[in-house]
Design an enzyme around this catalytic site. Structure first.
Site, PDB file in Angstrom:
ATOM      1  N   HIS A   1       0.849  -1.201   0.000  1.00  0.00           N
ATOM      2  CA  HIS A   1       0.000   0.000   0.000  1.00  0.00           C
ATOM      3  C   HIS A   1       0.876   1.238   0.000  1.00  0.00           C
ATOM      4  O   HIS A   1       1.806   1.330   0.798  1.00  0.00           O
ATOM      5  CB  HIS A   1      -0.887   0.029   1.252  1.00  0.00           C
ATOM      6  CG  HIS A   1      -2.035  -0.923   1.182  1.00  0.00           C
ATOM      7  ND1 HIS A   1      -3.075  -0.869   2.067  1.00  0.00           N
ATOM      8  CD2 HIS A   1      -2.314  -1.948   0.332  1.00  0.00           C
ATOM      9  CE1 HIS A   1      -3.955  -1.822   1.771  1.00  0.00           C
ATOM     10  NE2 HIS A   1      -3.509  -2.488   0.726  1.00  0.00           N
TER      11      HIS A   1
ATOM     12  N   TYR B   1      -9.044   5.309   7.720  1.00  0.00           N
ATOM     13  CA  TYR B   1      -9.162   5.691   9.138  1.00  0.00           C
ATOM     14  C   TYR B   1     -10.288   6.732   9.202  1.00  0.00           C
ATOM     15  O   TYR B   1     -10.204   7.783   8.574  1.00  0.00           O
ATOM     16  CB  TYR B   1      -7.863   6.310   9.638  1.00  0.00           C
ATOM     17  CG  TYR B   1      -6.731   5.328   9.859  1.00  0.00           C
ATOM     18  CD1 TYR B   1      -5.995   4.823   8.792  1.00  0.00           C
ATOM     19  CD2 TYR B   1      -6.404   4.886  11.148  1.00  0.00           C
ATOM     20  CE1 TYR B   1      -4.958   3.924   8.996  1.00  0.00           C
ATOM     21  CE2 TYR B   1      -5.367   3.990  11.369  1.00  0.00           C
ATOM     22  CZ  TYR B   1      -4.650   3.503  10.282  1.00  0.00           C
ATOM     23  OH  TYR B   1      -3.630   2.612  10.493  1.00  0.00           O
TER      24      TYR B   1
ATOM     25  N   PRO C   1      -3.189   0.472  18.841  1.00  0.00           N
ATOM     26  CA  PRO C   1      -2.939   0.003  17.475  1.00  0.00           C
ATOM     27  C   PRO C   1      -3.204   1.056  16.380  1.00  0.00           C
ATOM     28  O   PRO C   1      -2.947   0.816  15.216  1.00  0.00           O
ATOM     29  CB  PRO C   1      -3.873  -1.193  17.323  1.00  0.00           C
ATOM     30  CG  PRO C   1      -4.829  -1.122  18.438  1.00  0.00           C
ATOM     31  CD  PRO C   1      -4.228  -0.292  19.510  1.00  0.00           C
TER      32      PRO C   1
ATOM     33  N   LYS D   1       1.895   0.136  15.043  1.00  0.00           N
ATOM     34  CA  LYS D   1       3.308   0.080  15.433  1.00  0.00           C
ATOM     35  C   LYS D   1       3.684  -1.143  16.260  1.00  0.00           C
ATOM     36  O   LYS D   1       4.864  -1.470  16.373  1.00  0.00           O
ATOM     37  CB  LYS D   1       3.662   1.346  16.228  1.00  0.00           C
ATOM     38  CG  LYS D   1       3.725   2.589  15.398  1.00  0.00           C
ATOM     39  CD  LYS D   1       4.825   2.513  14.357  1.00  0.00           C
ATOM     40  CE  LYS D   1       4.537   3.422  13.185  1.00  0.00           C
ATOM     41  NZ  LYS D   1       5.089   2.903  11.926  1.00  0.00           N
TER      42      LYS D   1
ATOM     43  N   TYR E   1       4.396   6.667   9.855  1.00  0.00           N
ATOM     44  CA  TYR E   1       3.578   5.478   9.575  1.00  0.00           C
ATOM     45  C   TYR E   1       4.404   4.409   8.842  1.00  0.00           C
ATOM     46  O   TYR E   1       4.328   3.222   9.177  1.00  0.00           O
ATOM     47  CB  TYR E   1       2.357   5.864   8.729  1.00  0.00           C
ATOM     48  CG  TYR E   1       1.249   4.830   8.734  1.00  0.00           C
ATOM     49  CD1 TYR E   1       1.324   3.676   7.932  1.00  0.00           C
ATOM     50  CD2 TYR E   1       0.127   4.978   9.532  1.00  0.00           C
ATOM     51  CE1 TYR E   1       0.321   2.719   7.942  1.00  0.00           C
ATOM     52  CE2 TYR E   1      -0.902   4.026   9.538  1.00  0.00           C
ATOM     53  CZ  TYR E   1      -0.783   2.913   8.748  1.00  0.00           C
ATOM     54  OH  TYR E   1      -1.782   1.945   8.756  1.00  0.00           O
TER      55      TYR E   1
HETATM   56  P1  FAS Z   1       3.093 -11.497  21.892  1.00  0.00           P
HETATM   57  O1  FAS Z   1       2.184 -11.106  23.024  1.00  0.00           O
HETATM   58  O2  FAS Z   1       2.576 -11.583  20.515  1.00  0.00           O
HETATM   59  O3  FAS Z   1       3.736 -12.937  22.201  1.00  0.00           O
HETATM   60  C1  FAS Z   1       4.125 -13.276  23.514  1.00  0.00           C
HETATM   61  C2  FAS Z   1       4.075 -14.805  23.614  1.00  0.00           C
HETATM   62  O4  FAS Z   1       4.575 -15.180  24.903  1.00  0.00           O
HETATM   63  C3  FAS Z   1       2.649 -15.343  23.516  1.00  0.00           C
HETATM   64  O5  FAS Z   1       2.578 -16.377  22.567  1.00  0.00           O
HETATM   65  C4  FAS Z   1       2.350 -15.846  24.935  1.00  0.00           C
HETATM   66  O6  FAS Z   1       1.522 -16.989  24.946  1.00  0.00           O
HETATM   67  C5  FAS Z   1       3.739 -16.181  25.435  1.00  0.00           C
HETATM   68  N1  FAS Z   1       3.854 -16.142  26.904  1.00  0.00           N
HETATM   69  C6  FAS Z   1       3.323 -15.224  27.733  1.00  0.00           C
HETATM   70  N2  FAS Z   1       3.646 -15.531  29.024  1.00  0.00           N
HETATM   71  C7  FAS Z   1       4.389 -16.675  28.978  1.00  0.00           C
HETATM   72  C8  FAS Z   1       5.005 -17.498  29.953  1.00  0.00           C
HETATM   73  N3  FAS Z   1       4.923 -17.191  31.251  1.00  0.00           N
HETATM   74  N4  FAS Z   1       5.679 -18.601  29.560  1.00  0.00           N
HETATM   75  C9  FAS Z   1       5.804 -18.889  28.225  1.00  0.00           C
HETATM   76  N5  FAS Z   1       5.233 -18.160  27.248  1.00  0.00           N
HETATM   77  C10 FAS Z   1       4.536 -17.064  27.624  1.00  0.00           C
HETATM   78  N6  FAS Z   1      -0.161  -4.520  16.668  1.00  0.00           N
HETATM   79  C11 FAS Z   1      -0.221  -3.862  15.498  1.00  0.00           C
HETATM   80  O7  FAS Z   1       0.809  -3.406  15.002  1.00  0.00           O
HETATM   81  N7  FAS Z   1      -1.422  -3.712  14.843  1.00  0.00           N
HETATM   82  C12 FAS Z   1      -2.579  -4.241  15.356  1.00  0.00           C
HETATM   83  O8  FAS Z   1      -3.632  -4.107  14.764  1.00  0.00           O
HETATM   84  C13 FAS Z   1      -2.559  -4.937  16.570  1.00  0.00           C
HETATM   85  N8  FAS Z   1      -3.707  -5.497  17.083  1.00  0.00           N
HETATM   86  C14 FAS Z   1      -3.637  -6.157  18.275  1.00  0.00           C
HETATM   87  C15 FAS Z   1      -4.799  -6.755  18.837  1.00  0.00           C
HETATM   88  C16 FAS Z   1      -4.747  -7.431  20.065  1.00  0.00           C
HETATM   89  C17 FAS Z   1      -6.010  -8.052  20.648  1.00  0.00           C
HETATM   90  C18 FAS Z   1      -3.510  -7.521  20.760  1.00  0.00           C
HETATM   91  C19 FAS Z   1      -3.425  -8.220  22.111  1.00  0.00           C
HETATM   92  C20 FAS Z   1      -2.361  -6.953  20.209  1.00  0.00           C
HETATM   93  C21 FAS Z   1      -2.411  -6.281  18.963  1.00  0.00           C
HETATM   94  N9  FAS Z   1      -1.276  -5.709  18.377  1.00  0.00           N
HETATM   95  C22 FAS Z   1      -1.315  -5.042  17.198  1.00  0.00           C
HETATM   96  C23 FAS Z   1      -0.001  -5.790  19.023  1.00  0.00           C
HETATM   97  C24 FAS Z   1       0.611  -7.127  18.736  1.00  0.00           C
HETATM   98  O9  FAS Z   1       0.634  -7.347  17.351  1.00  0.00           O
HETATM   99  C25 FAS Z   1       1.980  -7.151  19.360  1.00  0.00           C
HETATM  100  O10 FAS Z   1       2.701  -5.962  19.107  1.00  0.00           O
HETATM  101  C26 FAS Z   1       2.800  -8.333  18.923  1.00  0.00           C
HETATM  102  O11 FAS Z   1       2.038  -9.492  19.127  1.00  0.00           O
HETATM  103  C27 FAS Z   1       4.067  -8.332  19.764  1.00  0.00           C
HETATM  104  O12 FAS Z   1       4.679  -9.553  19.626  1.00  0.00           O
HETATM  105  P2  FAS Z   1       5.451 -10.217  20.865  1.00  0.00           P
HETATM  106  O13 FAS Z   1       6.352  -9.204  21.463  1.00  0.00           O
HETATM  107  O14 FAS Z   1       6.011 -11.487  20.339  1.00  0.00           O
HETATM  108  O15 FAS Z   1       4.342 -10.505  21.967  1.00  0.00           O
HETATM  109  C1  PHB Z   2      -5.090  -4.241  11.051  1.00  0.00           C
HETATM  110  O1  PHB Z   2      -5.199  -4.475   9.824  1.00  0.00           O
HETATM  111  O2  PHB Z   2      -5.298  -5.099  11.935  1.00  0.00           O
HETATM  112  C2  PHB Z   2      -4.690  -2.847  11.476  1.00  0.00           C
HETATM  113  C3  PHB Z   2      -4.210  -1.958  10.525  1.00  0.00           C
HETATM  114  C4  PHB Z   2      -3.836  -0.683  10.927  1.00  0.00           C
HETATM  115  C5  PHB Z   2      -3.964  -0.324  12.252  1.00  0.00           C
HETATM  116  C6  PHB Z   2      -4.431  -1.228  13.210  1.00  0.00           C
HETATM  117  C7  PHB Z   2      -4.806  -2.495  12.813  1.00  0.00           C
HETATM  118  O3  PHB Z   2      -3.603   0.929  12.633  1.00  0.00           O
END
Ligand code: FAS
Ligand code: PHB
Length: 394
Positions: free
Chosen positions: A76, A204, A296, A300, A388
């Protein structure tokens, strides 16, 4: 597979941070173990991020897991911002010289898992009661239980890739952590639906009823979000109510392009800004969501996690190759510089686009003036664009 009792890098968490780190270290001959409390299927099913900075794409290429991303990812060159009845495009490529790639975190997780398994990596799924100790000493130790058997692994370093609710940050004395946090007075309700995106690029939408985001995962799969109250319950939101709200918040002819279809997945997520520093504690490194969380709105979260992994893996490669400790010793300071600039941008995008319950009419007018400025000034639009797409690495 026999369980390791000794490795170079113990990685807690098999999310994107943990698996990217494990894969990159392995490509430089550095041994690791990954301990994940959930199952592989559970981790792969989590619907989360969708937008990748070029720096993240480059890192996945460096890790050798970008083939499907290049085949299926959607490049994009900009986004649309909808407000006050108008639609305004921010052209990233023209303003800041690059675009972003839309490719779901779920897919990255699958690509990384496949690569690690093919490489014979030691990933312990459903590891129970993981604990870490002696990470300020020369022999950090990880304890866990797998299939009912108590295990322990000694290692040179521990990477806390275990997310916001993980055990690693919780194992650090609070006296040694500087915590900075802002919790927003609203949530996001996310919905995945098998229906064509209503536009080529993300929209957005600012609206007096609240924010909405029209994203996607493929030409037939839409990822949609609406701002909801802080105490919102998913059961209050049947699909039809979500589709109606998306139309109301977008308005105009774009709203007429919405094609309803049954939701595949729905989730309500809180929004917070959070930073825990420093990100290094002896031989323990905090990575990704274990150290920082962003709302989100600026897309980032995953990209910041990738930036931490990029710094840490290169630091460990230098250390094992030549004993050079510069990367290890500067990890936290360099990671946090990028983290705080992404925190600022994510806070700014969230403040720009959401309806705040406590806002006065003056605040709301300022918000509209800011939107008008960003979409009519090349300088302001360039600032949004360069943040961005991802600021340059130091
Ligand atoms: P993660 O949280 O992905 O991974 C951590 C891992 O550690 C998990 O698999 C967990 O099970 C494991 N863990 C935890 N405790 C443990 C323990 N005690 N023992 C062993 N394992 C353990 N980011 C965006 O950029 N755009 C988005 O749209 C977006 N939407 C999101 C929506 C939701 C609902 C959430 C919760 C997050 C969202 N994020 C988004 C942020 C997300 O993408 C994170 O930035 C990304 O998953 C970060 O990756 P990790 O640092 O690997 O952490
Ligand atoms: C998504 O596609 O999940 C998404 C994209 C942009 C955002 C947040 C979430 O700022």
């Amino acid at each position: 597979m026999s369980a390791k009792e000794r490795t170079q890098v113990g990685i807690i968490g098999a999310g994107p941070s943990g698996l990217m780190l494990s894969q990159l270290l392995a490509r430089h001959g550095i041994d690791s173990i990954v301990l994940e409390r959930q199952s592989r299927a559970y981790v792969e099913a989590r619907i989360r991020a969708g937008v990748l900075e070029q720096g993240t794409v480059d890192l996945l290429e460096e890790a050798g897991v970008a083939d499907r991303l290049h085949r299926e990812g959607l490049v994009h060159d900009g986004i649309e911002i909808s407000f006050a009845g108008g639609m305004h495009r921010i052209d990233f490529r023209e303003l800041a010289g690059a675009g972003v790639t839309v490719y779901g975190q779920t897919e990255i997780q699958k690509d990384l898992n496949d690569a690690r398994v093919a490489d014979g990596a030691c990933i312990v799924w459903e590891a129970e009661d993981v604990s870490i100790e002696n990470f300020h000493g020369a022999q950090p130790l990880i304890r866990y239980r797998s299939e009912g058997v108590e295990r322990k692994v000694s290692c040179d370093f521990i990477a806390g890739c275990d997310g916001f609710h993980g055990v690693c940050r919780a194992s650090i004395s609070p006296a040694n952590l500087d915590i900075h946090e802002r919790v927003y007075p609203f949530t996001w309700l996310g919905m995945l639906a098998e229906t064509p995106p209503i536009s080529e690029e993300l929209i957005y939408a600012h609206h007096e009823r609240g924010f909405a985001l029209f994203s996607m995962r493929s030409p037939t799969l839409s990822r949609l979000y609406i701002q909801c109250d802080a105490d919102e319950k998913l059961e209050n939101w049947p699909d039809q109510r979500i589709w109606d709200e998306l139309r109301l918040r977008l308005g105009g002819e774009a709203a007429e392009r919405i094609q309803e279809s049954p939701s595949i997945e729905k989730v309500v997520a809180p929004l917070r800004s959070f930073v825990a520093g420093p990100m290094r504690h002896g031989q323990l490194f905090l990575v990704g969501d274990a150290a920082h969380i962003v709302p989100p709105t600026g897309a980032k979260g995953l990209n910041l996690a990738a930036a931490d992994v990029r710094l840490l893996y290169r630091a460990l490669v230098d250390f094992y190759a030549s004993g050079d400790k510069f990367g290890i010793e500067s990890y936290s300071e360099r990671a946090l510089r990028r983290v705080w600039k992404a925190q600022r941008f994510s806070w700014w995008m969230t403040t720009l686009l959401h309806r705040f319950p406590e806002h006065s009419s003056y605040d709301q007018s300022i918000q509209l003036a800011e939107l008008d400025y960003v979409t009519s000034s090349k300088a302001a639009a360039t600032s949004l664009a360069e943040n961005y797409i991802g600021l340059p690495f130091d």
